[in-house]
Design an enzyme around this catalytic site. Sequence first.
Site, PDB file in Angstrom:
ATOM      1  N   LYS A  17      25.689  42.293 113.108  1.00  0.00           N
ATOM      2  CA  LYS A  17      26.844  41.074 113.344  1.00  0.00           C
ATOM      3  C   LYS A  17      26.994  40.207 112.201  1.00  0.00           C
ATOM      4  O   LYS A  17      26.057  39.401 112.033  1.00  0.00           O
ATOM      5  CB  LYS A  17      26.641  40.328 114.743  1.00  0.00           C
ATOM      6  CG  LYS A  17      27.736  39.452 114.883  1.00  0.00           C
ATOM      7  CD  LYS A  17      27.624  38.590 116.226  1.00  0.00           C
ATOM      8  CE  LYS A  17      28.788  37.713 116.603  1.00  0.00           C
ATOM      9  NZ  LYS A  17      29.307  36.860 115.623  1.00  0.00           N
ATOM     10  N   ARG A  40      36.487  37.633 110.022  1.00  0.00           N
ATOM     11  CA  ARG A  40      36.989  38.839 110.238  1.00  0.00           C
ATOM     12  C   ARG A  40      38.386  38.960 109.557  1.00  0.00           C
ATOM     13  O   ARG A  40      39.314  38.165 109.431  1.00  0.00           O
ATOM     14  CB  ARG A  40      37.465  38.814 111.767  1.00  0.00           C
ATOM     15  CG  ARG A  40      37.689  40.142 112.574  1.00  0.00           C
ATOM     16  CD  ARG A  40      37.694  39.841 113.799  1.00  0.00           C
ATOM     17  NE  ARG A  40      37.847  41.293 114.579  1.00  0.00           N
ATOM     18  CZ  ARG A  40      37.536  41.416 115.872  1.00  0.00           C
ATOM     19  NH1 ARG A  40      36.984  40.369 116.542  1.00  0.00           N
ATOM     20  NH2 ARG A  40      37.857  42.359 116.301  1.00  0.00           N
ATOM     21  N   ARG A  74      41.485  36.409 112.314  1.00  0.00           N
ATOM     22  CA  ARG A  74      41.175  36.601 113.720  1.00  0.00           C
ATOM     23  C   ARG A  74      42.229  36.048 114.339  1.00  0.00           C
ATOM     24  O   ARG A  74      42.599  36.281 115.387  1.00  0.00           O
ATOM     25  CB  ARG A  74      39.790  35.943 113.853  1.00  0.00           C
ATOM     26  CG  ARG A  74      39.471  35.852 115.525  1.00  0.00           C
ATOM     27  CD  ARG A  74      38.252  34.999 115.167  1.00  0.00           C
ATOM     28  NE  ARG A  74      38.014  34.609 116.734  1.00  0.00           N
ATOM     29  CZ  ARG A  74      37.260  34.824 117.370  1.00  0.00           C
ATOM     30  NH1 ARG A  74      35.962  35.236 116.897  1.00  0.00           N
ATOM     31  NH2 ARG A  74      36.831  34.553 118.642  1.00  0.00           N
ATOM     32  N   GLU A  78      34.381  42.782 108.622  1.00  0.00           N
ATOM     33  CA  GLU A  78      33.970  41.386 108.220  1.00  0.00           C
ATOM     34  C   GLU A  78      33.761  41.314 106.734  1.00  0.00           C
ATOM     35  O   GLU A  78      33.178  42.289 105.932  1.00  0.00           O
ATOM     36  CB  GLU A  78      32.758  41.134 109.128  1.00  0.00           C
ATOM     37  CG  GLU A  78      32.384  39.653 109.291  1.00  0.00           C
ATOM     38  CD  GLU A  78      32.782  38.857 110.350  1.00  0.00           C
ATOM     39  OE1 GLU A  78      33.826  39.573 111.021  1.00  0.00           O
ATOM     40  OE2 GLU A  78      32.438  37.859 110.342  1.00  0.00           O
ATOM     41  N   LYS A 132      27.943  40.703 122.271  1.00  0.00           N
ATOM     42  CA  LYS A 132      27.197  39.998 121.005  1.00  0.00           C
ATOM     43  C   LYS A 132      25.740  39.459 121.480  1.00  0.00           C
ATOM     44  O   LYS A 132      25.711  39.152 122.456  1.00  0.00           O
ATOM     45  CB  LYS A 132      27.914  38.978 120.348  1.00  0.00           C
ATOM     46  CG  LYS A 132      28.499  37.810 121.084  1.00  0.00           C
ATOM     47  CD  LYS A 132      29.501  36.901 120.717  1.00  0.00           C
ATOM     48  CE  LYS A 132      30.078  35.837 121.429  1.00  0.00           C
ATOM     49  NZ  LYS A 132      31.052  35.304 121.123  1.00  0.00           N
TER      50      LYS A 132
HETATM   51  P1  AMP Z   1      31.944  35.167 117.641  1.00  0.00           P
HETATM   52  O1  AMP Z   1      32.808  34.819 116.457  1.00  0.00           O
HETATM   53  O2  AMP Z   1      30.681  34.377 117.941  1.00  0.00           O
HETATM   54  O3  AMP Z   1      32.802  35.180 119.056  1.00  0.00           O
HETATM   55  O4  AMP Z   1      31.527  36.757 117.410  1.00  0.00           O
HETATM   56  C1  AMP Z   1      32.444  37.725 117.480  1.00  0.00           C
HETATM   57  C2  AMP Z   1      32.865  37.913 115.884  1.00  0.00           C
HETATM   58  O5  AMP Z   1      31.668  38.581 115.342  1.00  0.00           O
HETATM   59  C3  AMP Z   1      33.936  38.889 115.614  1.00  0.00           C
HETATM   60  O6  AMP Z   1      35.123  38.329 115.777  1.00  0.00           O
HETATM   61  C4  AMP Z   1      33.766  39.321 114.343  1.00  0.00           C
HETATM   62  O7  AMP Z   1      34.546  38.400 113.279  1.00  0.00           O
HETATM   63  C5  AMP Z   1      32.250  39.071 114.019  1.00  0.00           C
HETATM   64  N1  AMP Z   1      31.772  40.391 113.699  1.00  0.00           N
HETATM   65  C6  AMP Z   1      30.845  40.662 112.839  1.00  0.00           C
HETATM   66  N2  AMP Z   1      30.177  41.924 112.663  1.00  0.00           N
HETATM   67  C7  AMP Z   1      30.771  42.729 113.844  1.00  0.00           C
HETATM   68  C8  AMP Z   1      30.610  43.959 114.023  1.00  0.00           C
HETATM   69  N3  AMP Z   1      29.850  44.820 113.574  1.00  0.00           N
HETATM   70  N4  AMP Z   1      31.711  44.343 115.318  1.00  0.00           N
HETATM   71  C9  AMP Z   1      32.517  43.521 115.720  1.00  0.00           C
HETATM   72  N5  AMP Z   1      32.678  42.185 115.320  1.00  0.00           N
HETATM   73  C10 AMP Z   1      31.798  41.644 114.302  1.00  0.00           C
END
Ligand code: AMP
Length: 592
Positions: free
Chosen positions: A255, A260, A275, A305, A426
Amino acid sequence: MQETPFKVVVDHFIQMEDTTKRTELTSILAHLFNSVKPSEIDKVIYLTQGKIYPDYIGVELGVAEKTIIRALSKYSGLSEEKIEDEYKKLGDLGDVAKNVVQNKKQMTFFAQQLTINRVYGVLEKIAKTSGKGSQDMKLAYFMSLLNDAEPDEAKYLVKIVLGTLRLGVADYTVLDALALAYAGSKDWREILEKAYNLSGDLGLVASTLALKGIDEVKKIGIKVGRPIRPMLAERVPTAKEALEYMKNGCIAEYKYDGERVQVHKSGNTVVLYSRRLENITMHYPDIIELALKNIKANEAIVEGEAVAVDPDTGEFYPFQELMHRRRKYGIEEAMKMYPVTLFLFDIMYADGSQLVDLPLTERRKILWDTVKKDERVQFATHIESTDPKEIENFMDQAITDGCEGLVLKDPASIYRAGARGFSWIKLKRDYQGELADTLDLVVVGAFYGRGRRAGTYGTLLAAVYDKDSDSFYTVTKIGAGFTDEDLKNFPKLLEPYKIPHRHARVISKMDADVWFEPRIVIEVQAQEITLSPIHTAAFGLIKEGAGLALRFPRFTGKIRDDKGPEDATTVTELIEMYRNQKKKALTNGTNP
Ligand code: AMP
């Protein structure tokens, strides 16, 4: 059929501003939809949200306050100073416009009633005027409307052109209202949402429904150049729990802690969306070049990303450094200092084929075939495993490598645009002595400070989001972690979102000194989640008469401009975090 007067829209705006209930807001909006012609409905939707096109088009009206002050002065014969005085007194130029028109109207007789089409047409002209002398042109266009406006029409015209119209109409409210207005079967709401998720354009969905019917709405699909609402991940605390959702195996990916980016390529043209579906092409000239060089398909939509990487060491820079890309000038220097690497993880479209309904394993294969890998365009580092130990180790490695954690993905899952679900989960790092994770909270109010903070905000009132009620529930008052610079910047940052009373979608027991439209998302670290009678988040869900609150909250320094208010930490996630912390405390033998 005659064109609908603009007054019809304004009358509904007045009702919307008066209500604090979301259900009422929805029915007023549905009534408005039923009161206009099908060919006008897209325009009405954009106007209600204070814009003239969907966000991804990236066109702004660009009218300066000063221009409106000049227009009002010209119209009324009053001096600009006098208009400015009135503005200071009333605090809103819309209200000044209303008064000015009211006073003059008693003396004029001939006015040609404004229609929705005419207003929209002139606003389009205003938006398209740019460059030297454009404020004068914009002023002239605006005057043409003002001269024929009724007092309330003038008020809302000013609010629209200045971007200060705050009716609190979220995308989901528009979809609800459309379903209500055109009242077909129950699954219409879902069909409308799916079309919106794939097209990112509420106006398109609405006008297709109004003019052509629901069967045509079903056909709205992906088009290169039009952003797809991103698929989102759920959160669970441990690898073991995450794996319980992974019935078809599990792909664990790094991650990355960057931005994004949805890359749309068509021939020699590349467009990038964030995003939140904003057009961010301007921020990443380097990604455009990389996309043209590395994407082999003529037409494609891929997602990944963007991470700033130290050109000297290959180490990842922290997320904040990417924010240098968000400015208008100096992109060239930012590009040199913080070059990005693109870590791709999905593909939604390639050369005429819509890929979202294929399982992830197949999409990834197509992604690997479609894109040439090199130093700056890579595929997300991953393993395939259903062993919690192995995943935990991979997680440690991800964190050592500068990532936030992992995203676990169901290999059989389709790309569900706009949806947060358990096919993507996540896992984030566990800070010692801190909550396992930071929270992304929406600023909904503020309290004035004392002492060193006299004259500015002492604390901010922050909230979590609940999708079911589409509302924001308070979870903490936060005053720690702000630098002197933050203290100076926050009032400026929040000023445009100031509103006279609690926002209709904010649920609070506290009475803040200042209220804001839920818009700014900040990242907050806290030591613990506790039960609290004064905060409304998860109220009564864990314990009767209590909600959840943060103990020792601290601003981490990150303003999450990349997140919209609906992307903030949710009530469900908060409860999950609370339960997880409780479990941990129990195994440690301490009392939570
Ligand atoms: P969060 O922002 O904490 O809701 O986490 C989701 C975000 O992680 C996504 O919107 C992406 O921007 C980011 N992200 C980073 N690496 C990945 C990955 N391998 N697959 C999907 N999302 C990812």
